[in-house]
Motif scaffolding. Structure first.
Motif, PDB file in Angstrom:
ATOM      1  N   PRO A 114       0.800  -1.230   0.000  1.00 46.35           N
ATOM      2  CA  PRO A 114       0.000   0.000   0.000  1.00 46.35           C
ATOM      3  C   PRO A 114       0.832   1.278   0.000  1.00 46.35           C
ATOM      4  N   SER A 115       2.025   1.241   0.571  1.00 45.48           N
ATOM      5  CA  SER A 115       2.863   2.440   0.577  1.00 45.48           C
ATOM      6  C   SER A 115       3.274   2.835  -0.847  1.00 45.48           C
ATOM      7  N   GLN A 116       3.301   1.869  -1.761  1.00 46.11           N
ATOM      8  CA  GLN A 116       3.594   2.169  -3.165  1.00 46.11           C
ATOM      9  C   GLN A 116       2.474   3.039  -3.759  1.00 46.11           C
ATOM     10  N   ILE A 117       1.243   2.760  -3.369  1.00 47.32           N
ATOM     11  CA  ILE A 117       0.099   3.556  -3.820  1.00 47.32           C
ATOM     12  C   ILE A 117       0.217   4.968  -3.246  1.00 47.32           C
ATOM     13  N   ASN A 118       0.594   5.067  -1.972  1.00 48.05           N
ATOM     14  CA  ASN A 118       0.815   6.386  -1.362  1.00 48.05           C
ATOM     15  C   ASN A 118       1.863   7.170  -2.139  1.00 48.05           C
ATOM     16  N   TYR A 119       2.954   6.507  -2.481  1.00 48.26           N
ATOM     17  CA  TYR A 119       4.033   7.162  -3.219  1.00 48.26           C
ATOM     18  C   TYR A 119       3.519   7.722  -4.545  1.00 48.26           C
ATOM     19  N   VAL A 120       2.782   6.911  -5.285  1.00 50.88           N
ATOM     20  CA  VAL A 120       2.259   7.345  -6.583  1.00 50.88           C
ATOM     21  C   VAL A 120       1.328   8.538  -6.402  1.00 50.88           C
ATOM     22  N   ILE A 121       0.442   8.462  -5.447  1.00 42.06           N
ATOM     23  CA  ILE A 121      -0.520   9.550  -5.234  1.00 42.06           C
ATOM     24  C   ILE A 121       0.200  10.826  -4.786  1.00 42.06           C
ATOM     25  N   ASN A 122       1.160  10.693  -3.891  1.00 46.63           N
ATOM     26  CA  ASN A 122       1.864  11.875  -3.365  1.00 46.63           C
ATOM     27  C   ASN A 122       2.798  12.530  -4.377  1.00 46.63           C
ATOM     28  N   THR A 123       3.289  11.770  -5.346  1.00 44.23           N
ATOM     29  CA  THR A 123       4.247  12.335  -6.297  1.00 44.23           C
ATOM     30  C   THR A 123       3.662  12.594  -7.674  1.00 44.23           C
ATOM     31  N   ARG A 124       2.624  11.883  -8.058  1.00 45.53           N
ATOM     32  CA  ARG A 124       2.097  12.005  -9.419  1.00 45.53           C
ATOM     33  C   ARG A 124       0.753  12.728  -9.499  1.00 45.53           C
ATOM     34  N   PHE A 125       0.095  12.904  -8.360  1.00 50.20           N
ATOM     35  CA  PHE A 125      -1.223  13.549  -8.340  1.00 50.20           C
ATOM     36  C   PHE A 125      -1.171  14.774  -7.430  1.00 50.20           C
ATOM     37  N   THR A 126      -0.318  15.716  -7.806  1.00 49.00           N
ATOM     38  CA  THR A 126      -0.105  16.922  -7.009  1.00 49.00           C
ATOM     39  C   THR A 126      -0.928  18.083  -7.564  1.00 49.00           C
TER      40      THR A 126
END
Length: 156
Positions: free
Chosen positions: A39-51
């Protein structure tokens, strides 16, 4: 070959576009299970790619029935988008912020990929060999000048 972050980002963007509402609500654990990642991979994607600089608003509700809502924010006109970005540049611009803004400009058809490459080359930290925070201030001023030129071209 694309990495898992690129694949997850592409999937989420595709779902947002196909949904037609301009937003999606996801459960982090369900997406992680679907892509067989943590799940932390999903957090990473959301925090870096959906700004915000890339044109997204992310809301989350924690708890058992929690979700993450990703909203695509689009300006009504290209000039309005540029004006919004200009305001965000008033306090300086990091390289990451600049890259996010340029990705959004491509996505919103304000600049071509060729123009984006030139903007990024001009604003790269290796081009602007200045100490921080001066580098971010100069980067911001150059980006503002470029955006003002684009804005006035849009108004013609």
């Amino acid at each position: 070959m694309r990495n898992i972050s690129d694949i997850i980002e592409g999937y989420l963007k595709k779902v947002i576009e196909l949904d037609g509402k301009g937003h999606i609500e996801i459960k982090r654990s369900e997406i992680a299970e679907q892509f067989q990642c943590v799940p932390s991979q999903i957090n990473y994607v959301i925090n870096t790619r959906f700004t915000a600089d890339r044109g997204y608003l992310v809301e989350s509700k924690r708890g058992g029935g929690g979700y993450i809502r990703i909203v695509r924010v689009r300006a009504h006109t290209k000039a309005e988008l540029i004006e919004t970005i200009l305001v965000s540049l008033e306090l300086g611009a990091s390289q990451t912020m600049t890259e996010d803004i340029v990705f959004r400009l491509i996505d919103e058809d304000v600049v071509t990929k060729r123009e984006a490459k030139m903007i990024l080359a001009a604003l790269d930290r290796t081009t602007l060999k200045l100490p921080l925070p001066h580098r971010d201030e100069v980067r911001s001023r150059i980006m503002q000048a470029m955006l003002l030129t684009l804005k006035y071209e849009q108004l013609k």
